[in-house]
Motif scaffolding. Structure first.
Motif, PDB file in Angstrom:
ATOM      1  N   PRO A  99      46.347  39.784  47.776  1.00 17.02           N
ATOM      2  CA  PRO A  99      46.718  39.891  46.362  1.00 17.02           C
ATOM      3  C   PRO A  99      47.906  39.014  45.981  1.00 17.02           C
ATOM      4  O   PRO A  99      48.862  38.854  46.747  1.00 17.02           O
ATOM      5  CB  PRO A  99      47.056  41.376  46.204  1.00 17.02           C
ATOM      6  N   ASN A 110      42.272  34.903  43.184  1.00 21.09           N
ATOM      7  CA  ASN A 110      43.332  35.768  42.694  1.00 21.09           C
ATOM      8  C   ASN A 110      44.331  35.078  41.786  1.00 21.09           C
ATOM      9  O   ASN A 110      45.334  35.675  41.400  1.00 21.09           O
ATOM     10  CB  ASN A 110      44.062  36.416  43.877  1.00 21.09           C
ATOM     11  N   HIS A 130      38.217  38.321  37.033  1.00 24.87           N
ATOM     12  CA  HIS A 130      38.935  39.027  38.099  1.00 24.87           C
ATOM     13  C   HIS A 130      38.186  40.315  38.436  1.00 24.87           C
ATOM     14  O   HIS A 130      37.726  41.027  37.533  1.00 24.87           O
ATOM     15  CB  HIS A 130      40.360  39.356  37.660  1.00 24.87           C
ATOM     16  N   ASP A 135      42.608  40.361  43.704  1.00 20.11           N
ATOM     17  CA  ASP A 135      41.403  39.813  44.340  1.00 20.11           C
ATOM     18  C   ASP A 135      41.762  39.174  45.671  1.00 20.11           C
ATOM     19  O   ASP A 135      42.883  38.695  45.876  1.00 20.11           O
ATOM     20  CB  ASP A 135      40.765  38.767  43.422  1.00 20.11           C
TER      21      ASP A 135
END
Length: 1304
Positions: free
Chosen positions: A699, A678, A650, A674
């Motif tokens: 996100p 994510n 991550h 991310d």
């Protein structure tokens, strides 16, 4: 013997006789040759231990210097270090002839060096191993020029410590390698409790060296102690182990010194003695020859594999019980190590490592044996053989069990004897041990009454909590629950609840007043009773205590309150078995503690930045953590060790992690900020991720597995909730939650905060903004929508695993329970002082935990919360004090107005629900009229007292009737009115004067008869038909509603009405509003005078000298203060006093001075005649929110948003005092929040203030006199009676406090 040595012995004689055990010490003195066997027999012939100790001291006094030195060394050897210190300064010198006379071959000069350094003496039985000694000494001689390490390693019990001590018992070695002396440090295994005591002592000494705050509480657990020592070693003493000396180390761990610098050598010690040396040791112990030992001797040596420790222990026991050869051999073969007791003369603490033995502990099975003793006749000596038959144990086992019982009882009796004249205090050096283990000794000794007396004592709770913290105390009540409940289960529950709900306060420093905390307990509680008795005595001596007189009407729904972190708690979760809770947050630490008591089990500094989430594995053996540092880590729950740190795949903050629910195929899911990668799945056994789940382009805030682990739900800031198949990691279904907010801006998505599954997995529930949605998993149909307060956002939600309850965490400090089957709110859990980040049900659904920014975790009982129907009040109150009586006007959470009366706050009147939210209230000075200001700008007035002309006149008699019911006398009053049937309220004679209501069923008339004031009782209602005769009454108050409607509505303001106030004549009502105007109403007719001039909201105003003047002072966010003539509506003065908003204003009692405070962090004092500034008061570090003049006009108190209060002189504007606590609290404030209100006592000696709680201060010293912690925070204001004896406020969670000063 030298005279000074003899004098020292005589001075210390009483202390020595009290503590020493002579038989232990004489072993060493005989070995030194200063005592004979005859001397030993003479001493041991005395009847009691104390007599034996006295005989030994007398014997030493008639001998020479060698006896004094040998006695001193024996004290050190037997861990009587405190007693040895009494003799150290007067150690005598020996002549060369005296030195030669010692039989052990070690000169007294060497022995003195070793004794000072704490090097143990030889055991009573010592077998030399010259070859091994020569090897170790040779290694040390090679370090004579350079610092370095010699590591002597071998298994536990191989004799390493004895060999190391013998190595330095050499004059040449000391002179060459240790010219400045030898220091012996024991850093090995020991009992966990003893280890904690040692670590606490080390922390104390290191922190003293650094001039730390002396009031800092010792660490309460091994994990906390390790963390503090790690901090001290890394930050304060970074070169602690780089000691630049020659070090001889004995250890079982060969690689122990791999991480240190310098030259290093290693010497291995064989694990066992050969048979010949082992037999020699046994022979020496039993004073015989090896060849004449019984055949069991060789079997014992063989069974223990020649372990020097085991051979020595059994030898020492055989010395005392020479006929037990067969018994001890049998116990060795059966692995019954707990039957083999430690020899007191052998200084070795790692017996459990060598023999798997548990020593000096009353075993659980012995508890039943002890209860059996109750059938024996009192004061009759029962032969051990009888108990052997009763218990079915061998005779030797019975002897050991009885000895154990007596040791615990002796420990308790000695404690009681020593502290009989004065109670144990936290200042005593040995206090730490007593506070930690005294209940244990009482329980093991079967002293149930003594244990109950101890633990049902508020004094004990106060002292132990100050040293050990609340978790240890709570654990005691849980641990010894069965014993305590036999005495009084109710009292045990009362003490346990007191600690559970106030534990977070007891962790504060400075330590709070426990008596004041106890006064908030129910009046029928033993905790309250003990506190009340003590505070009455304290109040008579001038101490300030506050009693919460209406507390029985309020109860905390929290079961346990913990403060595990110094920072916000972002997440907390139950273990799968529900016995533990893990938490994490802003202090970068992971903490694990017991769910029942809050006792800490582990504390790990897990990450370099904030930890956002933690999760237990399905078998509860591991915990995963993730955080802002973009790392995912796996930890051992039992050991606290890092098992694995996963690859940093991550790239942004990791928001959440979760294990699968079952152990069939264990996976860990994580989600992050991310942009694309994510959401990931991890195999806990591999460092790299197993799969990445693609689908979200913003996100991902949360992820959770379905109950059967087939699907993973992800909640994202892109406005969607997605369901992934775990097996294929493909998107199975997707819900666009943003579509359910049609009013939202298309560019700003509705952030989906979290999701949770129903217990059967058929529904998925998610939260976005202030709404919770329930979707059918198969059809994706939206089944239900639950909207919370529009002023709040949902931070987290979690579905109960065995019911249809849904817990919702909200940003306005509240936890709500909803039924997701019918979309109805079931309950509200109040108590947190800031945002609630997380909620979670226990696996069985019986408990609910919540974690918050206020640094606490609260544990709630689901059923108790679920069935609670308490009505929360709002903080916009007004109070009228009338002698000893009071009347309170307060809105509730249902937007109704309540009129409450009396010290218990009994509800006298409750209105219907108003349409617009109530934002301000007031009551006229004769308690006749109530007014409320609403959010929509309207003002509602209800007048309760009719004029003489408006009353219905009753003529002719009256009738009183008194009766008894359940021991309480009632008075029943019958009236006849001109219309309709009357409902009569029947109350006890002691009820408050406003409590009796007579309500016309046609709502034409409401009457209340005044009777004597007192405490409230339960009401009984009866309906009376019309009477045929007329009656007349002498009444003190009559309440009347206008015919046709209950409220008079005044319209004119266009925005929220923030403040309202009646003038003295009751005919005029003044209001101020968000619309920047002030209105003066003739409320009966609706006439209005408009005061315009402010450019921004007018939050408050003040009537000046209202008895003789019609002037009004107003202040506003526009930075101005204005004075008005109420009669003419004319502005008399316009003062631009601050560049920022004016937050408060006060006028001195003589009317000569005016004070203003502002968001610009300053306060100003003005001359009210010239309107010129006299003083500019600087120094506050935040907005100055409140101010108040003293009654003598000589001082001004100001309070700011940092929680600081300053006292200023009005003679010269000088700063007199700063009232503040030593450090900020959990709300990052010195007062739990903004200082919102201030009041001086009539004599100007005491100042009361409100913030997150209520504090009373000494005006003279600026020191806090008392603190009252409310259940909620953010107090808006406090109403104070004229005699400074009664205080009324409402906190942010809607709890009413009627407080009375004890003794007034």
């Amino acid at each position: 013997m030298e005279e000074r040595a003899r004098s020292c012995l005589l001075r210390s004689k009483a202390t020595l006789e009290q503590d020493i055990k002579a038989s232990y010490l004489m072993d060493h003195m005989i070995s030194d040759g200063v005592l004979t066997n005859d001397d030993e027999e003479k001493v041991l012939s005395k009847a009691s231990r104390k007599d034996q100790a006295a005989a030994l001291v007398e014997l030493i006094l008639v001998k020479d210097n060698r006896a004094y030195i040998s006695f001193y060394n024996a004290l050190i050897r037997e861990s009587y270090g405190d007693l040895a210190s009494l003799l150290h300064s007067d150690l005598p010198l020996l002549t060369p002839e005296g030195e030669k006379s010692f039989t052990n071959g070690v000169s007294p000069s060497v022995q003195a060096i070793l004794s000072v350094g704490g090097v143990p003496q030889r055991p009573v039985v010592f077998v030399n191993r010259p070859d091994l000694l020569a090897v170790i000494r040779e290694k040390l001689f090679r370090l004579q020029e350079v610092p370095g390490w010699v590591t002597v390693f071998g298994m536990a019990g191989s004799g390493k410590s004895v060999i190391a001590a013998e190595v330095v018992r050499d004059h040449m070695l000391i002179k060459t390698c240790f010219p400045d002396g030898v220091h012996w440090l024991s850093v090995g295994q020991c009992e966990r409790a003893d280890l904690l005591v040692r670590m606490q002592s080390l922390c104390f000494r290191l922190e003293q060296c650094q001039s730390f705050d002396a009031s800092q509480r010792p660490p309460g657990s091994l994990e906390e102690a390790k963390e503090r020592l790690r901090f001290l070693f890394l930050r304060r003493f970074p070169r602690f182990f780089d000691i630049q000396a020659r070090v001889l180390v004995t250890t079982r761990n060969r690689v122990l010194t791999d991480s240190v610098s310098g030259t290093k050598f290693e010497v291995a010690v064989e694990n066992g003695l050969d048979e010949e040396k082992a037999m020699e040791i046994l022979a020496l112990y039993v004073n015989g020859k090896a060849q004449k030992l019984p055949e069991q001797a060789r079997s014992i040596v063989s069974e223990c594999k020649g372990s020097p420790l085991v051979v020595s222990l059994i030898g020492a026991l055989l010395r005392e019980f020479p006929d037990r050869w067969c018994y001890y051999l049998r116990q060795l073969r059966l692995k019954q190590f707990k039957r083999i007791r430690k020899s007191s003369s052998y200084d070795y603490d790692a017996l459990d490592q060598a023999m798997d033995s548990s020593l000096q502990v009353l075993e659980p099975e012995h508890q039943e044996l002890y209860r059996d003793l109750s059938v024996m006749q009192k004061d009759i000596k029962v032969p051990a053989k009888v108990l052997s038959v009763l218990w079915g144990l061998e005779l030797e086992e019975v002897e050991d069990v009885l000895q154990e019982f007596e040791l615990h009882k002796k420990m308790v009796r000695q404690y009681q004897k020593f502290f009989k004249k004065r109670p144990l205090s936290s200042r005593d050096k040995e206090a730490l041990y007593w506070y930690q283990f005294l209940p244990y000794h009482m329980a093991k000794a079967g002293l149930a009454k003594e244990l109950c007396t101890l633990m049902f004592s508020l004094d004990w709770v106060k002292e132990k909590a100050q040293i050990m913290g609340s978790a240890h105390l709570i654990n005691d009540y849980v641990e010894y629950r069965d014993i305590l409940d036999k005495e009084n289960s109710d009292v045990r529950v009362q003490f346990q609840e007191f600690l559970s709900l106030n534990g977070h306060q007891l962790e504060q420093r400075p330590f709070p007043d426990v008596l004041q905390l106890a006064l908030s307990q129910p009046t029928n509680s033993e905790v309250y009773r003990q506190a009340w008795m003590q505070v009455q005595n304290g109040a008579s001596r001038g101490q300030l205590y506050i009693d919460w007189v209406n507390k029985n009407s309020e109860s905390s729904l929290s079961r346990l309150v913990m403060q595990p972190h110094q920072g916000p708690v972002y997440y907390a979760c139950f273990s799968k078995d529900g016995s533990k809770i893990a938490s994490c947050g802003g202090n970068k630490a992971l903490r694990v503690f017991k769910a029942t008591t809050g006792e800490k089990l582990q504390e790990i500094r897990a990450h370099d930045e904030d930890i956002m989430c933690c999760a237990f594995s399905p078998d509860d053996r591991q915990i995963a953590t993730c955080g802002s540092d973009r790392k995912v880590k796996l930890w051992s729950v039992e050991r606290g060790d890092l098992i694995r740190e996963f690859e940093a795949e991550h790239k942004e903050q990791i928001n959440h992690c979760m294990f699968t629910n079952t152990g069939r195929r264990v996976l860990l899911a994580t989600c992050s900020d991310d942009e694309y990668t994510n959401a990931k799945l991890w195999n806990p056994n591999k460092k790299i991720s197993q799969n990445t789940l693609f689908g979200h382009n913003e996100p991902v805030n949360h992820c959770c597995f379905s109950p059967n682990d087939a699907y993973l739900a992800t909640s994202s800031s892109d406005g969607t909730l997605k369901l992934f198949e775990v097996s294929s990691t493909n998107i199975w279904k997707s819900i666009n939650v943003d579509d359910f907010f049609p009013e939202s801006d298309g560019e700003i998505k509705a952030l989906v905060k979290c999701s949770t599954w129903s217990a059967d997995g058929s529904r998925i529930i998610c939260a976005a903004r202030n709404t919770v949605f329930v979707f059918d998993v198969e059809t994706l149909d939206m089944l239900l929508e639950m909207k919370t307060s529009r002023l709040s956002t949902v931070q987290y939600c979690h579905a109960c695993p065995n019911s249809s309850l849904l817990a919702v965490a909200l940003s306005h400090y509240t936890v709500e329970l909803w039924n997701f089957e019918n979309s109805k709110k079931q309950a509200e859990c109040n108590g947190h002082l800031s945002w609630v980040h997380c909620v979670q049900f226990s696996p069985d659904g019986s408990l609910l935990l919540s974690s918050s920014d206020d640094q606490t975790i609260r544990l709630w009982e689901t059923n108790r919360v679920h069935t609670s129907s308490a009505v929360a009040l709002k903080r916009d109150t007004d109070v009228l004090f009338s002698g000893s009586d009071l009347t309170i006007v307060v809105p509730d959470c249902s937007n109704r107005v309540q009129v409450r009366t009396g010290s218990t706050g009994a509800v006298l009147f409750e209105s219907e629900e108003l349409q617009s939210r109530i934002r301000s209230t007031c009551i006229s000075r004769n308690a006749a009229i109530v007014a409320v200001g609403c959010e929509n700008g309207t003002v509602q007035v209800q007048y309760l007292l009719c004029s003489a002309s408006g009353c219905i006149v009753f003529s002719a008699g009256h009738r009183w009737h008194e009766q008894s019911s359940a021991g309480m006398r009632f008075r029943e009053v019958f009236f006849c009115a001109q219309a309709g049937v009357l409902k009569v309220t029947q109350l006890p004679l002691s009820a408050g004067w406003r409590a009796l209501e007579l309500l016309n069923l046609h709502r034409d008339l409401v009457l209340a008869l005044g009777i004597e004031a007192g405490r409230e009782g339960d009401c009984i209602y009866a309906e009376l038909k019309r009477w045929s005769f007329k009656i007349s009454i002498a009444y003190s108050h009559v309440f009347e509603f206008p015919r046709g409607k209950e409220w008079v509505e005044l319209t004119g303001h266009t925005k929220t009405v923030h403040h309202c106030l009646f003038t003295e004549d009751k005919e005029t009502l003044v209001t101020s509003s968000e619309d920047s105007t002030i209105r003066v109403w003739k409320w009966r007719t609706g006439e209005c005078l408009l005061l315009e001039g402010h450019r921004e909201a007018v939050r408050k105003f003040q009537l000046l000298n209202s008895c003789s003047s019609s002037h009004l002072l107003s202040w506003s966010f526009d930075g101005t203060v204005k004075m008005w003539d109420l009669n003419r509506g004319q502005m008399l003065q316009d003062l631009a006093c601050h560049e920022s908003a004016v937050l408060s204003c006060d006028s001195s009692c003589d009317g000569l001075l005016l004070a203003t405070t502002s968001a610009d962090r300053t306060a100003k004092v003005w001359n009210s005649s010239s309107w010129k500034m006299i003083f500019l008061l600087k120094g506050h570090k935040d907005c100055v929110r409140s101010c108040r003049f003293s009654w003598d006009n000589k001082r001004l108190a100001t309070g700011d948003d940092n929680g600081e209060i300053r006292l200023w002189s009005m003679l010269d504007g000088a700063l007199l005092k700063i009232c503040s606590r030593d450090s900020k609290d959990s709300m990052d404030s010195l007062h739990g929040g903004w200082v919102t209100d201030l009041h001086f006592s009539p004599d100007d000696k005491v100042l009361v203030s409100t913030g997150g709680y209520i504090k009373w201060w000494s005006v003279e010293t600026g020191e806090a006199l008392q603190t009252f912690y409310t259940m909620g925070a953010n107090l808006k204001r406090i109403h104070v009676s004229s005699d400074f004896s009664t205080f009324v406020t409402v906190d942010a969670i809607g709890v009413l406090y009627i407080l009375k000063r004890v003794g007034l």
